[in-house]
Design an enzyme around this catalytic site. Structure first.
Site, short mmCIF file in Angstrom:
data_model
loop_
_atom_site.label_atom_id
_atom_site.label_comp_id
_atom_site.label_asym_id
_atom_site.label_seq_id
_atom_site.Cartn_x
_atom_site.Cartn_y
_atom_site.Cartn_z
N GLY A 228 37.32 38.19 46.69
CA GLY A 228 38.31 39.24 46.83
C GLY A 228 38.53 39.93 45.50
O GLY A 228 37.72 39.84 44.58
N VAL A 229 39.65 40.61 45.40
CA VAL A 229 39.96 41.36 44.18
C VAL A 229 39.94 40.47 42.94
O VAL A 229 39.29 40.77 41.94
CB VAL A 229 41.34 42.04 44.31
N ILE A 230 40.65 39.34 43.01
CA ILE A 230 40.78 38.46 41.85
C ILE A 230 39.44 37.85 41.47
O ILE A 230 39.05 37.83 40.30
CB ILE A 230 41.82 37.36 42.12
N GLY B 213 43.25 33.81 47.35
CA GLY B 213 44.42 34.55 47.80
C GLY B 213 45.71 33.97 47.24
O GLY B 213 45.71 33.04 46.43
N ARG B 214 46.83 34.56 47.69
CA ARG B 214 48.14 34.15 47.20
C ARG B 214 49.08 33.93 48.38
O ARG B 214 48.88 34.47 49.46
CB ARG B 214 48.72 35.22 46.25
N ALA C 251 51.65 45.24 42.89
CA ALA C 251 52.81 45.44 42.02
C ALA C 251 53.51 46.76 42.30
O ALA C 251 54.75 46.82 42.35
CB ALA C 251 52.37 45.37 40.56
N HIS D 133 36.37 71.66 35.14
CA HIS D 133 34.96 71.30 34.94
C HIS D 133 34.68 71.13 33.45
O HIS D 133 35.13 71.92 32.63
CB HIS D 133 34.05 72.40 35.49
#
Length: 474
Positions: free
Chosen positions: A189-191, A277-278, A326, A451
């Site tokens: 996952g993200v972590i 996970g958390r 967060a 640009h």
């Protein structure tokens, strides 16, 4: 002691709620139990002390090290001797954390917020039992309103019990004193991806074991498949459908047993990180007689206004429904504070919350994925544009990735934006604003973008919804 509001927890949800309450003229106490590795009380919760901020500091430092090793030569920059001083890198990270936590402490002083250092438990009758660090006896505090922002903690698994030396959670993985030669991570996952990126860049052989067969199932799958290919190209050994069944601590290593495709396999690493996970910190947050309602996963039940089943008691952040992010918790803190002060209830739009994975390239998204639209039976059109065709991305030597837009087929209203590429964490802000204001893909297509910039890829993807991207062959 009696307060207008007692906030339990001083992470991004709690401390923001406390500051906004104080700005609105309310008398505030904020209770927080965080202690750093030196036993010192620090504001900011997991995010500032052992999550968002320290991980981004190490991601930035490790990315600079990797680029100096492998990419600076492409820009004509030659480095004769490049070395890694991990102690200094960790010290740099810790310094950033202290600056930010000290900043919150200063904000508490300026806003006359009473910071109570210790643990808290909700009692009946809008009372809170507060036990200061080092004390056994609790004092009783009274409030007109209470905001619970007790946050979350890493999930532990029986197959890999933590010993905080060779088998660690995400906090432990941010504090390694040397670069592991072989690093195993449970969870892609993200972590897991961010930690894997850090230590891979610094020299580790990284293997990530993910139990699910699908990579990043909550991410738009065109983006997820592109990201998986790029991460593997970078050297992250991501094993899908790999369910860890046991682990054994050896003298200087960890042996992992896992199942994959019906076969039993094993992996030996020097360090193992559990990043699956958390879970919410809710088990002891309320006494039984308070009758605070939790769901089966331990999240505090709240309505769309973050109100619990107890009048004048609210809950925000990781301890309630919605993404554990967060910025989501901070926004909930603001709306609850304003609801308390004004008496007019407000709510957060949970459908439009951006998310980011800070790998390189970065991955960000907001709104619906293509898979979600198909499942809901929503007719849509999509447009995408590769960073390889973006001049600024080429100049940055960062041509990997693309921008993908999804719009309603009939109304053209934007439904989702997904980005994999350089600067994705910043680019997603434009997309989030567009969704919040119910913009159409034509609105973005008709908006002039400077640009050369990475944001031109959003402009081109918007043009691509109707097949009119300028810098891409149809």
């Amino acid at each position: 002691m009696k307060y207008d509001v007692i906030v339990i927890g001083a992470g991004p949800a709690g401390y923001v709620a406390a500051i906004r309450c104080a700005q609105l003229g309310l008398k505030i106490a904020c209770i927080d139990q965080w202690l750093n590795e030196k036993g010192q009380a620090r504001l900011g919760g997991t995010c500032l002390n052992a999550g968002c901020i320290p991980s981004k500091a190490l991601l930035e430092s490790s990315e600079l090290y990797y680029r100096a090793q492998h990419e600076f030569i492409n820009h004509g920059l030659k480095i004769n001797k490049l070395g890694l001083d991990l102690k200094t890198m960790q010290s740099h990270k810790d310094g950033i954390v202290q600056q930010l936590t000290d900043g919150i402490s200063s904000l508490f002083q300026v806003n006359k917020i009473e910071w109570l250092q210790g643990s808290a438990q909700l009692l009946e009758g809008l009372r809170v039992a507060f036990t200061a660090h080092g004390k056994k006896k609790a004092g009783i505090l009274q409030a007109t309103n209470i905001i619970i922002a007790s946050g979350s903690r890493p999930v532990e698994i029986a197959a890999a019990p933590l010993d905080n030396q060779h088998i660690v959670d995400s906090s432990g993985a941010l504090a390694f004193k040397k670069v592991p030669k072989r690093l195993g991570i449970i969870g892609a996952g993200v972590i897991g991806l961010e930690l894997g990126s850090v230590w891979k860049r610094l020299g580790s052989e990284v293997t990530i074991l993910e139990a699910q067969e699908q990579f990043l199932p909550s991410v738009d799958q065109k983006i997820a498949k592109l990201a998986l290919r790029e991460y593997r190209k970078q050297g992250l050994d991501i094993q899908l459908g790999a369910r860890v069944t046991s682990s054994k601590r050896l003298s200087r290593s960890v042996k992992i047993q896992y199942e994959q495709g019906g076969d039993n396999k094993q992996l030996t690493v020097d360090q193992l990180v559990v990043a699956v996970g958390r879970r919410p910190n809710s088990e002891t947050i309320a006494a039984a007689e308070a009758n605070l309602l939790l769901d089966e996963r331990g999240f505090i039940n709240v309505d769309e206004y973050c109100a619990t089943n107890i009048p004048n008691v609210y809950a925000i952040g990781d301890v309630v429904r919605g993404p554990m992010l967060a910025h989501k918790g901070s926004e909930e803190g603001v709306i609850v504070a304003e609801s308390i002060a004004s008496g007019k209830r407000k709510k957060v739009n949970l459908d439009i919350i951006p998310s980011v994975i800070y790998t390189h390239p970065e991955l960000s998204s907001v709104g619906k994925t293509e898979e979600e639209l198909k499942e809901a039976g929503v007719a849509y059109r999509s447009g995408s544009f590769p960073f390889a065709a973006n001049g600024r991305a080429r100049a940055m030597d960062a041509p990997e990735g693309l921008v993908k837009l999804l719009a309603d087929r009939d109304t053209d209203q934007l439904l989702g934006v997904h980005i994999f590429g350089a600067g994705a964490s910043e680019l997603i802000a434009e997309a989030t604003l567009a969704l919040e204001f119910c913009a159409s893909s034509e609105d973005l297509a008709r908006t002039i973008h400077a640009h050369p910039t990475l944001s031109e890829s959003i402009h081109e993807a918007a043009l691509g919804v109707t097949g009119h991207a300028i810098h891409q062959a149809r």
